[in-house]
Scaffold this motif. Sequence first.
Motif, PDB file in Angstrom:
ATOM      1  N   MET A  40     -21.531  37.729 -29.721  1.00 41.17           N
ATOM      2  CA  MET A  40     -22.360  36.724 -30.384  1.00 41.17           C
ATOM      3  C   MET A  40     -21.731  35.343 -30.281  1.00 41.17           C
ATOM      4  O   MET A  40     -22.413  34.338 -30.159  1.00 41.17           O
ATOM      5  CB  MET A  40     -22.551  37.098 -31.858  1.00 41.17           C
ATOM      6  CG  MET A  40     -23.631  36.290 -32.554  1.00 41.17           C
ATOM      7  SD  MET A  40     -25.269  36.578 -31.849  1.00 41.17           S
ATOM      8  CE  MET A  40     -26.262  35.507 -32.869  1.00 41.17           C
ATOM      9  N   LEU A  41     -20.379  35.288 -30.321  1.00 41.19           N
ATOM     10  CA  LEU A  41     -19.674  34.012 -30.193  1.00 41.19           C
ATOM     11  C   LEU A  41     -19.954  33.379 -28.836  1.00 41.19           C
ATOM     12  O   LEU A  41     -20.198  32.166 -28.732  1.00 41.19           O
ATOM     13  CB  LEU A  41     -18.176  34.214 -30.385  1.00 41.19           C
ATOM     14  CG  LEU A  41     -17.298  32.959 -30.199  1.00 41.19           C
ATOM     15  CD1 LEU A  41     -17.686  31.883 -31.196  1.00 41.19           C
ATOM     16  CD2 LEU A  41     -15.826  33.328 -30.319  1.00 41.19           C
ATOM     17  N   PHE A  42     -19.928  34.218 -27.776  1.00 44.27           N
ATOM     18  CA  PHE A  42     -20.209  33.712 -26.432  1.00 44.27           C
ATOM     19  C   PHE A  42     -21.601  33.101 -26.368  1.00 44.27           C
ATOM     20  O   PHE A  42     -21.784  32.016 -25.800  1.00 44.27           O
ATOM     21  CB  PHE A  42     -20.078  34.837 -25.402  1.00 44.27           C
ATOM     22  CG  PHE A  42     -20.633  34.475 -24.051  1.00 44.27           C
ATOM     23  CD1 PHE A  42     -19.916  33.667 -23.181  1.00 44.27           C
ATOM     24  CD2 PHE A  42     -21.891  34.924 -23.666  1.00 44.27           C
ATOM     25  CE1 PHE A  42     -20.442  33.317 -21.933  1.00 44.27           C
ATOM     26  CE2 PHE A  42     -22.422  34.583 -22.433  1.00 44.27           C
ATOM     27  CZ  PHE A  42     -21.692  33.774 -21.557  1.00 44.27           C
ATOM     28  N   ARG A  43     -22.584  33.790 -26.953  1.00 41.22           N
ATOM     29  CA  ARG A  43     -23.951  33.270 -26.899  1.00 41.22           C
ATOM     30  C   ARG A  43     -24.097  31.985 -27.695  1.00 41.22           C
ATOM     31  O   ARG A  43     -24.858  31.086 -27.318  1.00 41.22           O
ATOM     32  CB  ARG A  43     -24.928  34.341 -27.408  1.00 41.22           C
ATOM     33  CG  ARG A  43     -25.074  35.497 -26.419  1.00 41.22           C
ATOM     34  CD  ARG A  43     -25.992  36.575 -26.904  1.00 41.22           C
ATOM     35  NE  ARG A  43     -25.978  37.697 -25.966  1.00 41.22           N
ATOM     36  CZ  ARG A  43     -26.528  38.883 -26.210  1.00 41.22           C
ATOM     37  NH1 ARG A  43     -27.132  39.105 -27.364  1.00 41.22           N
ATOM     38  NH2 ARG A  43     -26.472  39.839 -25.312  1.00 41.22           N
TER      39      ARG A  43
ATOM     40  N   PHE B 280     -28.348  33.888 -21.414  1.00 44.41           N
ATOM     41  CA  PHE B 280     -28.203  33.686 -22.847  1.00 44.41           C
ATOM     42  C   PHE B 280     -28.569  34.945 -23.630  1.00 44.41           C
ATOM     43  O   PHE B 280     -27.911  35.301 -24.617  1.00 44.41           O
ATOM     44  CB  PHE B 280     -29.078  32.516 -23.282  1.00 44.41           C
ATOM     45  CG  PHE B 280     -29.127  32.309 -24.770  1.00 44.41           C
ATOM     46  CD1 PHE B 280     -27.983  32.026 -25.491  1.00 44.41           C
ATOM     47  CD2 PHE B 280     -30.335  32.393 -25.458  1.00 44.41           C
ATOM     48  CE1 PHE B 280     -28.023  31.838 -26.876  1.00 44.41           C
ATOM     49  CE2 PHE B 280     -30.389  32.208 -26.823  1.00 44.41           C
ATOM     50  CZ  PHE B 280     -29.226  31.926 -27.538  1.00 44.41           C
ATOM     51  N   LEU B 281     -29.616  35.643 -23.202  1.00 44.82           N
ATOM     52  CA  LEU B 281     -30.093  36.824 -23.916  1.00 44.82           C
ATOM     53  C   LEU B 281     -29.367  38.102 -23.503  1.00 44.82           C
ATOM     54  O   LEU B 281     -29.634  39.171 -24.062  1.00 44.82           O
ATOM     55  CB  LEU B 281     -31.605  36.997 -23.686  1.00 44.82           C
ATOM     56  CG  LEU B 281     -32.493  35.884 -24.243  1.00 44.82           C
ATOM     57  CD1 LEU B 281     -33.931  36.070 -23.767  1.00 44.82           C
ATOM     58  CD2 LEU B 281     -32.439  35.849 -25.758  1.00 44.82           C
ATOM     59  N   GLY B 282     -28.473  38.017 -22.544  1.00 46.85           N
ATOM     60  CA  GLY B 282     -27.736  39.202 -22.113  1.00 46.85           C
ATOM     61  C   GLY B 282     -28.598  40.171 -21.329  1.00 46.85           C
ATOM     62  O   GLY B 282     -28.545  41.380 -21.562  1.00 46.85           O
ATOM     63  N   MET B 283     -29.385  39.651 -20.363  1.00 49.44           N
ATOM     64  CA  MET B 283     -30.251  40.509 -19.557  1.00 49.44           C
ATOM     65  C   MET B 283     -29.850  40.440 -18.089  1.00 49.44           C
ATOM     66  O   MET B 283     -29.729  39.351 -17.521  1.00 49.44           O
ATOM     67  CB  MET B 283     -31.722  40.084 -19.704  1.00 49.44           C
ATOM     68  CG  MET B 283     -32.285  40.294 -21.084  1.00 49.44           C
ATOM     69  SD  MET B 283     -34.108  40.221 -21.106  1.00 49.44           S
ATOM     70  CE  MET B 283     -34.399  38.571 -20.501  1.00 49.44           C
ATOM     71  N   ARG B 284     -29.630  41.607 -17.496  1.00 51.31           N
ATOM     72  CA  ARG B 284     -29.423  41.706 -16.055  1.00 51.31           C
ATOM     73  C   ARG B 284     -30.724  42.195 -15.443  1.00 51.31           C
ATOM     74  O   ARG B 284     -31.169  43.308 -15.735  1.00 51.31           O
ATOM     75  CB  ARG B 284     -28.288  42.681 -15.731  1.00 51.31           C
ATOM     76  CG  ARG B 284     -26.925  42.187 -16.165  1.00 51.31           C
ATOM     77  CD  ARG B 284     -25.809  43.075 -15.667  1.00 51.31           C
ATOM     78  NE  ARG B 284     -25.929  44.459 -16.141  1.00 51.31           N
ATOM     79  CZ  ARG B 284     -24.916  45.298 -16.200  1.00 51.31           C
ATOM     80  NH1 ARG B 284     -23.714  44.910 -15.817  1.00 51.31           N
ATOM     81  NH2 ARG B 284     -25.090  46.531 -16.640  1.00 51.31           N
TER      82      ARG B 284
ATOM     83  N   LEU C  41     -30.594  38.966 -29.958  1.00 52.39           N
ATOM     84  CA  LEU C  41     -29.451  38.073 -29.777  1.00 52.39           C
ATOM     85  C   LEU C  41     -28.131  38.765 -30.097  1.00 52.39           C
ATOM     86  O   LEU C  41     -27.102  38.482 -29.480  1.00 52.39           O
ATOM     87  CB  LEU C  41     -29.608  36.827 -30.657  1.00 52.39           C
ATOM     88  CG  LEU C  41     -30.712  35.846 -30.245  1.00 52.39           C
ATOM     89  CD1 LEU C  41     -30.766  34.681 -31.215  1.00 52.39           C
ATOM     90  CD2 LEU C  41     -30.484  35.348 -28.823  1.00 52.39           C
ATOM     91  N   ALA C  42     -28.153  39.666 -31.084  1.00 56.66           N
ATOM     92  CA  ALA C  42     -26.930  40.366 -31.468  1.00 56.66           C
ATOM     93  C   ALA C  42     -26.740  41.665 -30.709  1.00 56.66           C
ATOM     94  O   ALA C  42     -25.709  42.325 -30.846  1.00 56.66           O
ATOM     95  CB  ALA C  42     -26.956  40.652 -32.974  1.00 56.66           C
ATOM     96  N   GLY C  43     -27.732  42.038 -29.901  1.00 54.90           N
ATOM     97  CA  GLY C  43     -27.692  43.319 -29.215  1.00 54.90           C
ATOM     98  C   GLY C  43     -26.809  43.318 -27.973  1.00 54.90           C
ATOM     99  O   GLY C  43     -26.303  42.279 -27.538  1.00 54.90           O
ATOM    100  N   PRO C  44     -26.633  44.489 -27.372  1.00 56.68           N
ATOM    101  CA  PRO C  44     -25.775  44.628 -26.191  1.00 56.68           C
ATOM    102  C   PRO C  44     -26.463  44.125 -24.923  1.00 56.68           C
ATOM    103  O   PRO C  44     -27.638  43.753 -24.936  1.00 56.68           O
ATOM    104  CB  PRO C  44     -25.547  46.145 -26.124  1.00 56.68           C
ATOM    105  CG  PRO C  44     -26.785  46.727 -26.734  1.00 56.68           C
ATOM    106  CD  PRO C  44     -27.184  45.773 -27.819  1.00 56.68           C
TER     107      PRO C  44
END
Length: 269
Positions: free
Chosen positions: A1-4, A48-52, A215-218
């Motif tokens: 979450m800090l990275f985002r 930003f959302l952690g999506m590949r 946002l907080a998810g993996p």
Amino acid sequence: MLFRTLFFIFIFVPFLIVVIPLQALIVALRLPFWQVLPRAFHRLGCLFLGMRVHVIGTPSTGRPTLMVSNHISWTDIVALGSVANVTFVAKREVRDWFFVGMMANLQRTIYADRTRRSETGRTAQAMGQHMASGNAVLLFAEGQSDIGTHVLPFRSALVGAAQHAMIEAGARDVVIQPVTVAYTRLQGLPVSRNERSLIAWIKSKSVGQNIRDILAGPLKDVTIAFAEPLPLRETDNRKAVTKAAELQVRAMLVALNRGGPLPGQLAQV
């Protein structure tokens, strides 16, 4: 979450400060390269959302194209927008949402009022005119989002209306392309049914809660599968065409969720 959080403050916000007024000018002047900045925005949004995002097949380009897709989450738009130059069809309420409405306008989103059948013709006309210029329009044909384990029946009204509107607008070589969105892994592991609540926008959750979960998810692996485009003629039966696209999207979703080979023909890379 800090990275985002740091990513949002030091990269995303400065990007938006520069891009929003520039894109507004590009759209106002009707410049042909209006899709470049939205594509960059969506790619940055995926980080930003952690999506590949993984792509199978190729989105149709350079000709009038109606893409029909399943719908799981608002993040579908970010994933799709990062790999294809498309204009989305969204429900009318989106236009009034804070910030989201502004960003949708800058991507030339077409709005549909699903509560008034009389608006179908106006929406279809806008879709037809946009596609007649050789662009692609993407329609979430289910009419609502689902959890991602199956596909709801596709609605044929807008497909049929757009079919005629494209011809009236002078579109030639029109195609319809089934598109499947599948969230296959969380942090590298297969997604369980219970974990789909961390992705899908389910009715029991508020907008704020859904955004917090994402946002907080993996890290999420998303696969976008583009099937082979099919001709869309004025004489084609809209219900038959829509049903055929629905069956293809459903078969691809099942295969992607199971990790197996995809059925049918996909657009070649």
